[in-house]
Design an enzyme around this catalytic site. Structure first.
Site, PDB file in Angstrom:
ATOM      1  N   ASP A   1       0.836  -1.191   0.000  1.00 58.62           N
ATOM      2  CA  ASP A   1       0.000   0.000   0.000  1.00 58.62           C
ATOM      3  C   ASP A   1       0.875   1.247   0.000  1.00 58.62           C
ATOM      4  O   ASP A   1       2.068   1.172   0.283  1.00 58.62           O
ATOM      5  CB  ASP A   1      -0.888   0.027   1.247  1.00 58.62           C
ATOM      6  CG  ASP A   1      -0.060   0.020   2.530  1.00 58.62           C
ATOM      7  OD1 ASP A   1       0.164   1.106   3.101  1.00 58.62           O
ATOM      8  OD2 ASP A   1       0.398  -1.066   2.962  1.00 58.62           O
TER       9      ASP A   1
ATOM     10  N   ASP B   1       1.648   4.604   2.023  1.00 57.51           N
ATOM     11  CA  ASP B   1       1.432   5.066   3.382  1.00 57.51           C
ATOM     12  C   ASP B   1       0.557   6.319   3.378  1.00 57.51           C
ATOM     13  O   ASP B   1       0.432   7.021   2.367  1.00 57.51           O
ATOM     14  CB  ASP B   1       2.770   5.335   4.074  1.00 57.51           C
ATOM     15  CG  ASP B   1       2.677   5.179   5.580  1.00 57.51           C
ATOM     16  OD1 ASP B   1       2.104   4.173   6.031  1.00 57.51           O
ATOM     17  OD2 ASP B   1       3.184   6.048   6.307  1.00 57.51           O
TER      18      ASP B   1
END
Length: 265
Positions: A210, A212
């Site tokens: 992902d 951040d």
């Protein structure tokens, strides 16, 4: 007392890696630092003896700040392991490091607190260099193997290790990104440094799950999303470990193998 089995290479990972090994056997290892996260599974990969230990425990019951890192590393040392592969799920702090990419980190920044992070509590004072904390020989094998598999791989990067179990605030994340650091994680420290204190080579494989939260326009990360992306790319990590394991040098000519020379007073 029966002698312990021996292994050349160690792997720390999640429960999804149990199928890594051929004909694995379970072994319970006791250490002076307490129990490791789980029993160790020992089997073969491409003719090399490999010990696997899930750092969060068999059922992922240990959050990052509760892992007994010293026991985990000591168990590997007791088994004769000289090289450890450390795959983990990580967040990205830079736009060009995209979810699904791999980063073979060469530096870390420690932002944890209160973790037992040394085997040398006295009376002999020992200072082990961590200038270059990841094994250069193992990193080269990982990078070459990943590229041969067509995995998009960044051949260097800094991982900032946060305490957990909480994720970062937006301000913290923006600060980390502004320093030029690429990756954020909760388990690399003290895992990789304790390996160095035991003169064990260590290689990080960061699977980006992902962006951040400090990234502009990015919603807050959820644990479910991290697990989903990691599970989707689990096979790539397993393929990489299978490809790089036989490529790891049997003779170590790196700084890791002699890290304690000149470290004591």
């Amino acid at each position: 007392m029966p002698s312990l089995p021996q292994a050349e290479i160690g792997v720390f990972g999640g429960s999804g890696f149990y199928e890594l090994l051929e004909d694995p056997q379970e072994h319970r290892i006791s250490t002076p630092f307490g129990a490791p996260s789980s029993p160790v599974m020992i089997g073969d990969i491409a003719g090399r003896s490999v010990a696997f230990l899930p750092r969060h425990g068999r059922d992922h019951g240990l959050p990052p700040h509760m892992i007994n890192y010293r026991a985990n590393l000591w168990a590997m040392k007791e088994l004769g392991v000289t090289q450890i592969i450390g795959p983990n799920a990580c967040g990205s702090l830079q736009k060009d490091v995209e979810p699904g990419h791999f980063v073979i980190c060469d530096q870390f920044v420690d932002r944890t607190s209160g973790r037992k992070d040394t085997f040398f509590d006295g009376p002999i004072t020992t200072h082990v260099s961590s200038a270059d904390p990841y094994c250069p020989q193992m990193r080269a094998a990982a990078i070459e193997s990943a590229r041969s598999l067509g995995i998009t791989t960044h051949d260097a990067g800094t991982v900032v290790v946060v305490q957990g179990p909480r994720f970062s605030t937006r301000s913290e994340s923006k600060w980390f990104a502004s320093q030029g650091w690429e990756v954020i994680n909760m388990t690399q420290y003290p895992e990789c440094y304790l390996a160095r204190e035991l003169e064990i080579c260590y290689c990080n494989i960061s699977l980006i799950t992902d962006y951040d939260v400090g990234m502009e326009g990015v919603p807050p990360v959820s644990n479910d999303e991290v697990i989903r992306v990691f599970a989707k790319n689990n096979s790539k990590v397993r393929d990489l470990i299978h490809r790089m394991t036989p490529a790891l040098p049997r003779e170590r000519k790196c700084v890791c193998a002699s890290a304690l020379e000149g470290a004591g007073f």
